[in-house]
Design an enzyme around this catalytic site. Structure first.
Site, PDB file in Angstrom:
ATOM      1  N   ASP A 225       6.967   6.465   3.294  1.00 45.99           N
ATOM      2  CA  ASP A 225       6.479   5.199   3.846  1.00 45.99           C
ATOM      3  C   ASP A 225       6.155   5.435   5.318  1.00 45.99           C
ATOM      4  O   ASP A 225       6.319   6.541   5.840  1.00 45.99           O
ATOM      5  CB  ASP A 225       7.507   4.074   3.686  1.00 45.99           C
ATOM      6  CG  ASP A 225       6.844   2.706   3.495  1.00 45.99           C
ATOM      7  OD1 ASP A 225       5.834   2.434   4.185  1.00 45.99           O
ATOM      8  OD2 ASP A 225       7.334   1.913   2.669  1.00 45.99           O
ATOM      9  N   GLY A 251       4.235   8.574   6.561  1.00 47.06           N
ATOM     10  CA  GLY A 251       2.796   8.596   6.379  1.00 47.06           C
ATOM     11  C   GLY A 251       2.271   7.319   5.770  1.00 47.06           C
ATOM     12  O   GLY A 251       3.020   6.371   5.529  1.00 47.06           O
ATOM     13  N   PHE A 253      -0.033   5.709   2.543  1.00 42.04           N
ATOM     14  CA  PHE A 253      -0.560   6.030   1.218  1.00 42.04           C
ATOM     15  C   PHE A 253      -2.074   5.866   1.145  1.00 42.04           C
ATOM     16  O   PHE A 253      -2.692   6.221   0.143  1.00 42.04           O
ATOM     17  CB  PHE A 253       0.144   5.243   0.105  1.00 42.04           C
ATOM     18  CG  PHE A 253       0.301   3.757   0.342  1.00 42.04           C
ATOM     19  CD1 PHE A 253      -0.764   2.939   0.655  1.00 42.04           C
ATOM     20  CD2 PHE A 253       1.562   3.172   0.218  1.00 42.04           C
ATOM     21  CE1 PHE A 253      -0.608   1.576   0.837  1.00 42.04           C
ATOM     22  CE2 PHE A 253       1.734   1.803   0.402  1.00 42.04           C
ATOM     23  CZ  PHE A 253       0.651   1.003   0.714  1.00 42.04           C
ATOM     24  N   HIS A 271      -0.034  -4.664  -6.135  1.00 41.67           N
ATOM     25  CA  HIS A 271      -0.435  -6.082  -6.136  1.00 41.67           C
ATOM     26  C   HIS A 271      -0.803  -6.600  -4.751  1.00 41.67           C
ATOM     27  O   HIS A 271      -1.340  -7.704  -4.625  1.00 41.67           O
ATOM     28  CB  HIS A 271       0.660  -6.951  -6.779  1.00 41.67           C
ATOM     29  CG  HIS A 271       1.820  -7.253  -5.882  1.00 41.67           C
ATOM     30  ND1 HIS A 271       2.610  -8.363  -6.030  1.00 41.67           N
ATOM     31  CD2 HIS A 271       2.344  -6.583  -4.819  1.00 41.67           C
ATOM     32  CE1 HIS A 271       3.553  -8.378  -5.113  1.00 41.67           C
ATOM     33  NE2 HIS A 271       3.427  -7.304  -4.378  1.00 41.67           N
TER      34      HIS A 271
END
Length: 361
Positions: A225, A251, A253, A271
């Site tokens: 994360d 980091g 995503f 979501h």
């Protein structure tokens, strides 16, 4: 925790029964009364929020108290507090003993700050003035199909939360409650033992990964994360005694995902994003994953039936706050196909969350 979780089929049967009992309840009164009761749920929700803000459950954690004792403990007017408690007793949140003292019920116990599934954070988030204001603009979101927060606040939802530290903390507490509610049922329903390395993408402080590893002694984990998020991971990993089996990687995503996993977990990540952004995230996972590796998306899966389902309401939250949505199984399958995965199954749990499994091809 898993021992307290009912079998999935039992949980599903209970939810179905609750739906039809609720329908029967509504049909036993005139339609205007039934609708009035539903509208008045806004008052009940705000009363629960007030109880959470006052810390009533924490004050009662050590035993029953009189109204005067409780008012002194939570810094409230005793008469006004009695009126709040009277309303919430009718909903089963608190109870009053024969000697007049007030006490916790199992429902009220969830509002304690140290509850196993701490619902006070969720109450404070939905009852916050800012969140109520956002929902007051639901009609605008329905008319335009666009989120309202950027228009109201002049910035994206996540930028807005970052600019309001107190509200951001309330939001994080709410998300913690949602995760705590989902983790046990997910671990009970899905077998993680075949995987030697599990990568938690967007894993926050690592609570989900820590519990998975605690239940899967032969596995190692990678927590991934943003730097400011994983900074809070060491205490959580140490709490579950898995710190020696976890590598923490910083980091985004949207840029890349760590290689080396045979299972990639994404809980409540997809979501938050539009289809194109969701595919971008999943493609980065596919670039990191070897052929045959699994991706496990843990989210609501919108059902084909029209019974009550929490995910339908969260879908409206996504519409209001973000250019995003909850998805059906067919919609997940299309996302996976675009990103280089083949969806293999949807695993039900004893909670509103599902595990959507796909294989890298």
């Amino acid at each position: 925790m898993a021992s307290k979780i009912p079998p999935v089929r039992v949980a599903q049967a209970i939810e179905t029964a609750r739906h039809y009992l609720a329908q029967l309840h509504r049909k036993m009164v005139p339609p205007p009364v039934a609708v009035l009761e539903m509208i008045n749920n806004a008052w009940a929700a705000q009363a629960i929020t007030a109880a959470a803000q006052l810390g009533i459950a924490d004050a009662l954690a050590n035993g029953p108290q009189s109204a005067d004792e409780l008012a002194a403990a939570v810094n409230a007017d005793a008469d006004a507090l009695r009126r709040l408690l009277r309303a919430l007793i009718g909903r089963g949140i608190f109870k009053q003993r024969r000697d007049g003292r007030y006490d916790l019920t199992p429902l009220g116990d969830t509002l304690r700050s140290d509850a196993e599934v701490p619902m006070a954070g969720w109450a404070r988030w939905l009852g916050s003035p800012q969140h109520r204001e956002h929902w007051s603009h639901l009609v605008d979101a329905i008319r335009t199909g666009k989120p309202v927060i950027p228009e109201l606040r002049g910035k994206s939802t996540f930028e807005y939360l970052a600019s309001e530290p107190e509200l951001g903390e309330i939001f994080n507490d709410a998300m913690t409650a949602g995760s705590a509610m989902a983790i046990g049922p997910v671990i009970a329903a899905y077998d993680f033992s075949p995987f030697s390395t599990i990568v938690d993408v967007g894993g926050g402080h690592g609570r989900l990964l820590a519990e998975i590893l605690a239940a899967t002694p032969g596995a190692r984990g990678i927590l991934f994360d943003q730097p400011q998020v994983v900074a809070g991971a060491p205490d959580v990993l140490a709490e579950f005694k898995v710190q020696d089996r976890v590598t923490v990687v910083e980091g985004s995503f949207f840029e890349s995902v760590p290689k080396g996993g045979d299972a990639y977990v994404l809980k409540s990540v997809i979501h938050d994003w539009s289809d194109d952004d969701a595919v971008r995230i999943l493609r980065n996972v596919r670039d990191a994953a070897a052929v045959g590796s699994r991706v496990l998306v843990m989210e609501f899966v919108l059902p084909e039936h029209h019974r009550e389902y929490t995910g339908n309401w969260v879908d409206l939250e996504m519409l209001l706050a973000l250019d995003a949505q909850e998805r059906s199984a067919a919609e997940f399958e299309r996302l996976f196909s675009r990103a280089g995965f083949r969806m293999t199954r949807v695993v039900d749990t004893a909670s509103p969350f599902h595990v959507v499994e796909a294989t890298a091809i």
